[in-house]
Design an enzyme around this catalytic site. Structure first.
Site, PDB file in Angstrom:
ATOM      1  N   HIS A 141       0.831  -1.214   0.000  1.00  0.00           N
ATOM      2  CA  HIS A 141       0.000   0.000   0.000  1.00  0.00           C
ATOM      3  C   HIS A 141       0.865   1.265   0.000  1.00  0.00           C
ATOM      4  O   HIS A 141       0.423   2.336   0.436  1.00  0.00           O
ATOM      5  CB  HIS A 141      -0.969   0.033   1.194  1.00  0.00           C
ATOM      6  CG  HIS A 141      -1.795  -1.202   1.333  1.00  0.00           C
ATOM      7  ND1 HIS A 141      -2.981  -1.395   0.651  1.00  0.00           N
ATOM      8  CD2 HIS A 141      -1.596  -2.346   2.059  1.00  0.00           C
ATOM      9  CE1 HIS A 141      -3.483  -2.578   0.952  1.00  0.00           C
ATOM     10  NE2 HIS A 141      -2.657  -3.176   1.805  1.00  0.00           N
ATOM     11  N   SER A 262      15.520  19.459 -16.726  1.00  0.00           N
ATOM     12  CA  SER A 262      14.468  20.464 -16.799  1.00  0.00           C
ATOM     13  C   SER A 262      14.974  21.659 -17.589  1.00  0.00           C
ATOM     14  O   SER A 262      16.164  21.990 -17.539  1.00  0.00           O
ATOM     15  CB  SER A 262      14.067  20.903 -15.379  1.00  0.00           C
ATOM     16  OG  SER A 262      13.263  22.065 -15.418  1.00  0.00           O
TER      17      SER A 262
END
Length: 431
Positions: A141, A262
């Site tokens: 999870h 970036s």
């Protein structure tokens, strides 16, 4: 296929020239088969067999009039021949040539796909063995569970890819067939022996029963297998993306000198390969619906499948090979940060030994599961709330009421415990 994702070997196979040359080969092999049955004279067969070239502009010119590509093709090649041209396309329907030739192209493309899967398989196996003893926090999870072997993660992918290869081999076997059964698939104007001859010449299996076309469940199965393989590649690269997050940094993609992450933030190092593979895996899975719908044709055939296959088949092979190669490269260049993994394990204050302590007490001593579980859970909550060592909390809360020998208690806290059966799992998978 756009140049960015183009695979030269695949593009060459699916080029218009190679497709038409394969049509020509099918026509020539059929003539040889008729000669084998004593229908076509050897001198005529030899003249047809010498045909090596095609004229695509001339074919397109003829197609403007005929509005039929195979008719235009047969008339174009007939222009290179004399009286022997009467044996061209004898007893055939268009899709005898088109489907058999297309299955030859699929066979050639499948060989490249299989080679790339095996390369990826070996790279993942290598990483599994290298990291067999590398501890990493296991998660369920998205939450910390217990430490496990990083090598087991790679081994899991290795085992899954082996299953994918088995599925692919079956799909290959079913799609790589010769279909030379005539207009309605009943061999009324062609002999079954012709089909068997063609299959042997091209090293194809026999399409045992067909209509005017090879049935498209075969193609759909191959596309579904590719979709399944792509889901495995996305599973692998999603795990890498999760590990590369700034707050995790346990396993990261390699970052080449001069590479930029970036256009605006010089510090960025993004998992671009994994994200690229993820996006293209989704593109492959998008073909599944189309391929299934192609199996539903009217009566002995229609051509509703033909138009989309001209686009889909070259694309799916290009992208399948592209993402296999990119995944192999990504796995090969992974940066494994063992220090960061150990840091995350140590940050948990030994709380991940909760099941170890629970299991030991239940096996060694006579207490109810509910009583011991509730005691340990209370200690784990206190450990998390106070950010204190789990072992200390257990001692403070009376673990001696459950484990009388504190030396036994101390021995429970050993990280090697989580690796104790790793070799056995490897022995099951890597044989």
């Amino acid at each position: 296929m756009i140049e960015r994702y183009l695979i030269n070997e695949i593009e060459k196979i699916w080029s218009e020239e190679n497709k038409l040359l394969t049509w020509l080969e099918v026509e020539k092999v059929v003539v040889r088969a008729w000669n084998n049955l004593g229908v076509v004279p050897k001198k005529d067969m030899d003249l047809i067999d010498k045909l090596k070239e095609i004229n695509i502009p001339r074919m397109l010119e003829i197609e403007k009039e005929t509005k039929h590509d195979v008719v235009a093709f047969t008339r174009m090649i007939s222009e290179y021949l004399g009286e022997e041209k009467r044996w061209i396309h004898l007893g055939l329907t268009s899709t005898d040539v088109v489907d058999t030739a297309q299955n030859v192209l699929i066979k050639q493309s499948n060989q490249i796909v299989l080679k790339e899967i095996n390369k990826l398989l070996e790279e993942i196996k290598k990483k599994a063995i290298e990291n067999k003893e590398t501890l990493i926090m296991g998660r369920s999870h998205g939450m910390y569970g217990e430490p496990t072997s990083l090598g087991l993660k790679f081994l899991l992918w290795y085992d899954e890819l082996k299953r994918q290869i088995s599925r692919f081999e079956l799909a290959k076997n079913q799609i790589e067939v010769a279909k030379i059964s005539g207009s309605m698939g009943n061999y009324a104007n062609i002999e079954p022996d012709i089909e068997e001859f063609v299959a042997k010449e091209f090293d194809l299996n026999l399409d045992n029963i067909s209509t005017q076309v090879t049935q498209r469940d075969r193609h759909a199965n191959l596309i579904q297998v590719f979709a399944n393989i792509s889901s495995t590649l996305e599973k692998i690269t999603t795990e890498i993306r999760l590990f590369q997050r700034s707050e995790v940094q346990e396993v990261c993609e390699g970052f080449d000198k001069g590479q930029k992450g970036s256009s605006s933030m010089p510090h960025k190092k993004n998992p671009i390969s994994s994200e690229n593979i993820t996006g293209l895996a989704r593109y492959i899975r998008g073909f599944v619906s189309t391929s299934l719908e192609n199996n539903v044709l009217w009566h002995e055939r229609d051509i509703s499948h033909s138009s989309n296959e001209r686009l889909m088949l070259p694309d799916v092979f290009n992208i399948m090979v592209y993402i296999l190669r990119r995944t192999t490269s990504t796995i090969s260049n992974l940066v494994v940060n063992k220090d960061k993994m150990l840091e995350h394990i140590n940050s948990q204050n030994n709380i991940f030994y909760s099941q170890r302590v629970l299991t030991y007490i239940l096996i060694k001593y006579n207490f109810s599961r509910e009583e011991v579980y509730d005691f340990i859970q209370k200690c784990t909550l206190e450990c998390q709330l106070k950010n204190k060592d789990f072992k200390s909390i257990l001692l403070e809360n009376g673990i001696n009421n459950y484990i009388s020998n504190l030396n036994e208690f101390e021995e429970l806290f050993d990280l090697k415990y989580f690796l104790r059966h790793v070799n056995r799992v490897f022995e099951r998978v890597v044989k």
